[in-house]
Design an enzyme around this catalytic site. Structure first.
Site, short mmCIF file in Angstrom:
data_model
loop_
_atom_site.label_atom_id
_atom_site.label_comp_id
_atom_site.label_asym_id
_atom_site.label_seq_id
_atom_site.Cartn_x
_atom_site.Cartn_y
_atom_site.Cartn_z
CE LYS A 141 -4.06 0.20 2.14
NZ LYS A 141 -4.63 0.46 3.55
CB VAL A 142 2.41 3.39 -2.31
CG1 VAL A 142 3.13 4.56 -2.98
CG2 VAL A 142 3.63 2.08 -2.03
#
Length: 375
Positions: A141-142
């Site tokens: 997750k970014v």
């Protein structure tokens, strides 16, 4: 036996993910039960979820005692424990991943939110987490900040699947799409098989309604009152319109011919905050084929228990959704300003939870540092 209400969503092509993870949920068999009975086909996590799991229960006490007894630092402990949980969840969902050909069965793990404004550190952390977890069905997750966008491109170009998160505005979503496609193009140019790369674009739902509704309430008019609770769903439907346009673009068709996977839309933050609305509202209203809805356990229970009528096809709502979002300006509400503010609030909240988690674990370790590891 599969739940009737969640099965209806699955039959429509909507994937249900659980927005929660904990050692107890994994070891008790609860996640396995949710997969078989509630049609859960994935898991998402965030720093707030891990903070609650690690600090509000004693499920990790033995492991923390061992780590503290041999001098493991707080940040190292957080990374080790979160990687362990994500790896186990990925193993439990591996049959789903295989049976769906990689469409579902995903688990997400978030980079340190303190790096949200630092591209290089986000890329480094994303690569490290991918290496440590070492499972084909895990997404990194970014946060989709200005600095996060090139990190998404770089990770995808390296063959790492990405969950682009904290998306509020449609303009930001267009940038996320471009970041993903650019990463795929670089991956193809490097000889990487794009069919092994997946991505989702995570839109925050309830947070947008909460912010807009507070301002609509101040307008104190019947028309403003009718708009309450409508903005987030309209925004999501417009995002789907952009998705459809992308799928019809020559740029995407070239990548699709190489075997690339589309970046699916994921509706996050779907717990209803306003008691006037049904608890499953954001799930049933956004039951759009091909999308993912990730929700906390209590929302999943509401969906399973009460269900509700599923929405009509999304394209029937595109025009009215645009009108609704544009109408906010009549009440002095800036959609763009709210989107920017919510993005920063989301990041700040995760950072605060992450730092509090490190502080609490550091305090626990102080108690253990002079103790011998338990046998």
């Amino acid at each position: 036996m599969s739940n009737r209400n969640t099965a209806r969503l699955a039959e429509r092509g909507v994937s249900l993910y659980l927005d929660d993870i904990s050692r107890k949920r994994l070891e008790s068999g609860n996640l396995t039960d949710l997969i078989s009975t509630y049609n859960v086909t994935g898991v998402t996590t965030n720093p707030s979820i891990f903070s609650a799991a690690l600090t509000e229960t004693d499920d990790y006490e033995d492991r923390l005692r061992l780590m503290g007894g041999i001098g493991v630092t707080g940040p190292e402990a957080v990374r080790m424990l979160t990687v362990m949980d994500v790896r186990q969840a990925a193993d439990l969902l591996e049959p789903v991943y295989r049976s769906t050909g990689g469409r579902d069965g995903w688990v997400s793990i978030e980079v340190d939110p303190r790096y949200a404004r630092d591209t290089a550190r986000t890329v480094a952390e994303g690569r490290l987490l991918s290496w440590l977890v070492s499972r084909p069905n895990v997404m990194v997750k970014v946060p989709s900040t200005t600095e996060g966008l090139p990190a998404i491109t770089e990770l995808v170009a390296r063959g790492i699947s990405v969950n682009a998160t904290v998306i509020i505005s449609l303009d930001r979503y267009r940038e996320v799409i471009d970041a993903y496609l650019t990463g795929l193009e670089r991956a193809v140019a490097a000889g990487t098989d794009p069919s092994q790369i997946s991505s989702v674009a995570s839109f925050y739902i309830s947070r947008l309604d909460r912010a807009v509704d507070e301002l609509l309430e101040q307008a104190d008019s019947p028309e403003a009152e009718r708009l309450r609770g409508q903005t987030a769903i309209a925004n999501a439907r417009l995002a789907h319109q952009i998705y459809r346009e992308t799928m019809d673009s020559p740029r995407w068709r070239i990548l699709a011919d190489r075997g690339a996977r589309p970046q699916r839309l994921l509706w996050a933050s779907t717990a209803v905050k306003d008691d006037r609305f049904h608890k499953a509202r954001y799930v049933t209203a956004l039951a759009i084929p091909g999308t993912i809805n990730t929700m906390p356990a209590h929302t999943l229970d509401a969906v399973a228990t009460h269900g509700g009528p599923l929405s009509r096809p999304a394209d029937e709502h595109y025009a009215t959704s645009r009108d609704l979002v544009d109408k906010l300006a009549e009440f002095g509400i800036s959609y763009e300003e709210i989107a920017r503010s919510l993005e920063q609030q989301g990041i700040d909240g995760f950072v605060a939870d992450w730092e509090e988690l490190h502080r609490r674990i550091g305090k626990v370790f102080q108690e253990y540092e002079n103790a011998a590891p338990a046998l």
